[in-house]
Design an enzyme around this catalytic site. Structure first.
Site, short mmCIF file in Angstrom:
data_model
loop_
_atom_site.label_atom_id
_atom_site.label_comp_id
_atom_site.label_asym_id
_atom_site.label_seq_id
_atom_site.Cartn_x
_atom_site.Cartn_y
_atom_site.Cartn_z
N ASP A 66 1.03 -1.26 0.09
CA ASP A 66 -0.06 -0.02 0.00
C ASP A 66 0.96 1.28 0.01
OD1 ASP A 66 0.61 -0.73 2.71
OD2 ASP A 66 -0.42 1.01 3.12
N HIS A 80 3.40 -8.59 -3.69
CA HIS A 80 2.15 -7.63 -3.67
C HIS A 80 2.67 -6.28 -3.58
CE1 HIS A 80 -2.15 -6.48 -2.85
NE2 HIS A 80 -1.63 -5.87 -2.00
N ASP A 130 3.64 -17.51 -4.81
CA ASP A 130 4.11 -16.40 -5.07
C ASP A 130 2.94 -15.72 -6.44
OD1 ASP A 130 5.82 -14.27 -6.03
OD2 ASP A 130 6.83 -15.76 -7.59
N GLU A 190 3.77 -10.25 0.81
CA GLU A 190 3.45 -8.76 0.70
C GLU A 190 5.16 -8.45 0.69
OE1 GLU A 190 1.92 -5.04 3.20
OE2 GLU A 190 2.29 -7.10 4.13
#
Length: 644
Positions: free
Chosen positions: A226, A558, A606, A615
């Site tokens: 994020d 991610h 993965d 992440e």
């Protein structure tokens, strides 16, 4: 992170429009509604055949390639060289080490190790430490099965150190990311600067009811997949980068040159300051901006975090984020992270920029006093709209860490009293938890490590006590490594692997490396090297968890921008990016579907949207960079090191 309500119909390349949700971490990102992820929930990998891979009882079956597992990067010339083979055989098997041209250079027999509880695999181990001939392209062959290739040599980890540190420049907020430093595919305009929607992070209001003014909180590093910025995660990350440099000042034989001016990928190179400190300063300046200004309620405290009002759409490049950013309620934990990191920064920057050092020390003292005045302003686990919660209701460890750093920097008796009088002092299990280890919510160990290694005004007896705490913790981690078929210095309670387990492995390795610096005992060094073997492929999945390192390396971690799996116009993560690793919790829809019933060390895939296992974050790459710098030192011949 926990939860991502990303719709399956999200158009490829939707870099500007928010998707229907987001991403989180259980303790830090709260629980959000998880939607289906379309193509990202593809069928599981093909099954390993029992005839080839032995009695693997882990469910679901996974395509792990060769049953012969090695460090896919390589082994230091004079270090331990061990591996594992998955097999149903009950008697020793013959292994052969072959050079790149196929010639046999060494051979021996395996040692049956029974069922590895972390993977439920039946395994043997093998040891070829006697081989010291440098070379690339080596393989181990057992029963017709061949490992991935690897190198034996002294200079294996310099590029990993540099790439792991470049990760932080890639994730800077508020500055253009220059193609000359990172390559064209990773270049981008500045994210959340004054030209962005709502002036980005240069003019940020608080969430309703927190404050009635606005702050410039630009700069710093984006936290993870994020684009939030969190003081408690930034604190441990910047501290570990600074500690990687500080070790070169306190450990005999450690080489500061690779971290020095002009050596790393930072735009400040050539300014007479070590590049790693320049990178750390980018985050430190942000942390200073997060302090509540004088004259305002809660002056001296630190806002807990800043991020979008709602979860950032997926994928979204930072410069195309159109949402309003918001500051969240100050917390005691964030304030003490600021105090600790700023105190450490003050002593390291004093030779290069005395004014900045003084500003850091003033902020550190102010933050300490504010935290003492407001010791129970806890961050809520429920504050997870738009960003991670990072809730923490136990801040004794933050008080210990901050007091330790302030004492080391200033020598003030009041800080020494706070350290020595803490219930955590001498409590090795609390300072260095057996399973979880150090983390953003368990930071006392950072203070103990610095008290043990950085010159300070503790008495000789007090210093010896602290060093004994470090070595006692290292003894436990070394025992965990020695007792594991895969050599991993990680033994979580109940055997369940945690979110970000790879960072726990690496943080335990930092304790081991520090104990080796303090004592020179080989068992600590061996456990560090075995931990790196695990991270780079000698593990139950035959998986290197670092992008660009090893034949079978993670490359779909991610991230909002490095999202090639969803949009081929976007890049994969750059080399040196560490995946979180196996996580028994399976807190995302992809992991739940693909990995249901997995053994702890097998709970990884993965996949871009398997964020609970895949992440990437600043506080995972920081210990990777620390360890890579340490191992590069060893490979360069600095094996007779000790803390001065």
């Amino acid at each position: 992170m926990l939860g991502a309500a990303v719709t399956a119909a999200l158009a490829l390349g939707a870099l500007t429009a928010p998707a229907a949700g987001a991403v989180g971490h259980p303790a830090r990102h709260g629980a959000e509604t998880a939607a289906r992820h379309g193509a990202e929930t593809a069928a599981r990998h093909g099954a390993e055949t029992p005839a080839r891979h032995g009695a693997e009882t882990a469910a679901p079956a996974a395509d792990t390639g060769s049953p012969v597992r090695v460090n896919q990067v390589g082994y230091l010339t004079h270090g331990p060289k061990k591996g594992t083979v998955v097999t149903g055989a009950t008697k020793p098997l013959t292994w052969r080490l072959r050079a790149a041209d196929g010639t046999v250079r060494a051979s021996g027999t395996t040692t049956p190790a029974g069922i590895d509880p972390s993977s439920r695999q039946h395994v043997h181990t093998f040891d070829f430490s006697e081989v010291t001939d440098a070379g690339a392209g080596y393989t181990i062959t057992i029963g017709g099965e061949k490992s991935e290739p690897f190198t034996i040599g002294d200079h294996l980890y310099g590029s990993l150190r540099d790439d792991a540190l470049a990760y932080f420049y890639h994730n800077r907020s508020g500055i253009k990311i220059d193609a000359k430093l990172v390559g064209r595919q990773y270049a981008r305009p500045a994210g959340h600067d004054r030209t962005a929607a709502h002036r980005g992070d240069t003019d940020v209001p608080c969430v309703r009811g927190v404050c009635d003014y606005r702050r410039n909180v630009s700069g710093g590093w984006y936290d993870a997949g994020d684009q939030g910025k969190y003081v408690v995660n930034g604190g441990i990350s910047v501290a570990q980068l600074m500690s990687a440099y500080e070790r070169t000042r306190t450990t005999k034989g450690a080489d500061a040159a690779p971290l020095g001016d002009g050596r790393l990928r930072v735009p400040e190179r050539g300014n007479g300051v070590p590049d790693i400190l320049d990178e750390a300063r980018w985050e430190m300046e942000f942390l200073l901006r997060m302090q509540v200004p004088q004259g305002k309620p809660l002056a001296g405290m630190a806002f807990h975090k800043v991020h979008d009002k709602q979860w950032t759409g997926f994928p979204t490049r930072p410069d195309r984020d159109t949402q309003q950013r918001e500051l969240h309620k100050p917390s005691t934990a964030a304030t003490l992270n600021l105090a600790a990191a700023a105190a450490q920064s003050a002593r390291l920057w004093r030779p290069y920029d005395p004014d900045f050092a003084a500003r850091c020390l003033h902020a550190a003292r102010t933050a300490w006093n504010a935290a003492k005045a407001h010791p129970t302003m806890y961050a809520s686990d429920k504050d997870s709209t738009g960003g991670g919660a990072y809730g923490d209701r136990n801040v004794g460890d933050e008080f210990y860490w901050a007091a330790a750093e302030l004492f080391i920097t200033t020598g003030d008796h009041a800080y020494a009293k706070a350290v020595l009088g803490s219930p955590l002092h001498h409590d090795v299990a609390a300072l260095f938890p057996r399973g979880g280890g150090m983390s953003w919510s368990q930071v006392a160990g950072l203070g103990a490590l610095d008290l043990a290694t950085v010159p300070n005004k503790l008495t000789a007896e007090q210093r010896a006590d602290v060093r004994a705490m470090v070595t006692k913790a290292a003894d436990r981690y070394a025992s965990d490594s020695a007792g594991s078929a895969y050599g991993v210095p990680y033994a979580p309670k109940g055997g369940a692997y945690e979110w970000g387990s790879n960072s726990q492995v690496l943080n335990n390795m930092i304790v081991l490396a520090t104990a080796h610096d303090l004592t020179g005992k080989p068992r600590y060094l061996d456990a560090v090297l075995r931990g790196m073997d695990y991270v780079l492929g000698e593990n139950p999945l035959n998986q290197s968890y670092v992008t660009g390192y090893g034949e079978r390396n993670a490359h779909n971690q991610h991230h909002r921008f490095w999202a090639h799996q969803r949009d081929h116009r976007l890049p994969h993560p750059p080399p040196g990016s560490l995946a979180g690793g196996p996580n028994s919790g399976l807190q995302d829809p992809v992991a739940k579907k693909k990995l249901k019933g997995c053994a702890p060390a097998m709970c990884y895939t993965d996949d871009l949207m398997a964020f609970s296992t895949n992440e990437i974050t600043i506080n995972w790459n920081a210990p990777l960079a620390w360890i890579a710098a340490y191992l590069d030192d060893l490979g360069n011949g600095s094996t007779d090191q000790s803390v001065s």
